[in-house]
Write an enzyme that holds these catalytic residues in place. Structure first.
Site, PDB file in Angstrom:
ATOM      1  N   ARG A  84       0.826  -1.218   0.000  1.00  6.74           N
ATOM      2  CA  ARG A  84       0.000   0.000   0.000  1.00  6.74           C
ATOM      3  C   ARG A  84       0.854   1.259   0.000  1.00  6.74           C
ATOM      4  O   ARG A  84       0.479   2.273  -0.591  1.00  6.74           O
ATOM      5  CB  ARG A  84      -0.962   0.015   1.182  1.00  6.74           C
ATOM      6  CG  ARG A  84      -2.071  -0.994   1.066  1.00  6.74           C
ATOM      7  CD  ARG A  84      -2.974  -0.713  -0.144  1.00  6.74           C
ATOM      8  NE  ARG A  84      -3.957  -1.754  -0.293  1.00  6.74           N
ATOM      9  CZ  ARG A  84      -4.011  -2.606  -1.311  1.00  6.74           C
ATOM     10  NH1 ARG A  84      -3.140  -2.530  -2.297  1.00  6.74           N
ATOM     11  NH2 ARG A  84      -4.939  -3.518  -1.375  1.00  6.74           N
ATOM     12  N   GLU A 132       1.736   1.705  -3.492  1.00  4.87           N
ATOM     13  CA  GLU A 132       0.560   2.177  -4.207  1.00  4.87           C
ATOM     14  C   GLU A 132       0.345   3.677  -3.950  1.00  4.87           C
ATOM     15  O   GLU A 132       0.083   4.442  -4.874  1.00  4.87           O
ATOM     16  CB  GLU A 132      -0.669   1.389  -3.764  1.00  4.87           C
ATOM     17  CG  GLU A 132      -1.936   1.786  -4.493  1.00  4.87           C
ATOM     18  CD  GLU A 132      -3.133   0.986  -4.030  1.00  4.87           C
ATOM     19  OE1 GLU A 132      -3.955   0.648  -4.895  1.00  4.87           O
ATOM     20  OE2 GLU A 132      -3.263   0.717  -2.816  1.00  4.87           O
ATOM     21  N   SER A 143      14.704  14.829   2.081  1.00  9.12           N
ATOM     22  CA  SER A 143      15.740  13.910   2.528  1.00  9.12           C
ATOM     23  C   SER A 143      15.144  12.712   3.248  1.00  9.12           C
ATOM     24  O   SER A 143      14.207  12.848   4.027  1.00  9.12           O
ATOM     25  CB  SER A 143      16.705  14.624   3.471  1.00  9.12           C
ATOM     26  OG  SER A 143      17.636  13.718   4.015  1.00  9.12           O
TER      27      SER A 143
END
Length: 154
Positions: A95, A98, A121
């Site tokens: 996820r 995704e 960063s």
């Protein structure tokens, strides 16, 4: 097997020892992190091989989990961070991929609009994960902060 014929411990062995000790002692990452004075996300990442611990943190982690002196030394070594770059199949980790795939371009556009051409960063970085109660089902809250690093013209 005696000490003379025992193979040297590897960083992967330390990760296994950390996870085994956590499991057998019943401790949480929150509790372990509190014991060493760091965040749970940082503690997990470094304890499982994605960073180096300062000596005092490595010693405290070892005392907390009953790890060896050799583990203390290995916890302080800079890792290769050679993580698997294949798309993960674990649903929780997938996820995140995704989210980056769907919202990454929006994240990038807004960062560039707000800060200019550069990146956030992942070295000067922190992340907190918390639960937000919701009547429709509890939610996972992820807060990330990283130093803005502008690209330089040279």
């Amino acid at each position: 097997m005696n000490k003379m014929t025992r193979e040297a411990m590897t960083r992967d062995d330390v990760t296994e020892a950390v996870l085994r000790a956590k499991r057998t002692t019943g401790q949480t990452w929150e509790g372990i992190a509190e014991a060493i004075g760091m965040s749970p996300v940082w503690t997990h990442a470094v304890a499982t091989g994605m960073g180096a611990m300062p000596k005092d943190k490595a010693e405290t982690l070892a005392a907390t989990l009953g790890l060896s002196d050799e583990a203390v030394v290995l916890l302080q070594e800079s890792p290769s961070k050679d993580w698997n770059r294949d798309i993960p199949t674990d649903p929780c980790i997938y996820r995140l991929y995704e989210i980056a795939g769907v919202f990454g371009p929006s994240f990038k556009a807004i960062v560039h609009e707000e800060f200019g051409d550069g990146i956030m960063s992942a070295i000067d970085f922190d992340m907190q994960i918390s639960r937000v109660e919701d009547p429709k089902g509890d939610r996972v809250k992820v807060e990330m902060t990283g130093k803005f690093l502008p690209y330089k013209a040279w």
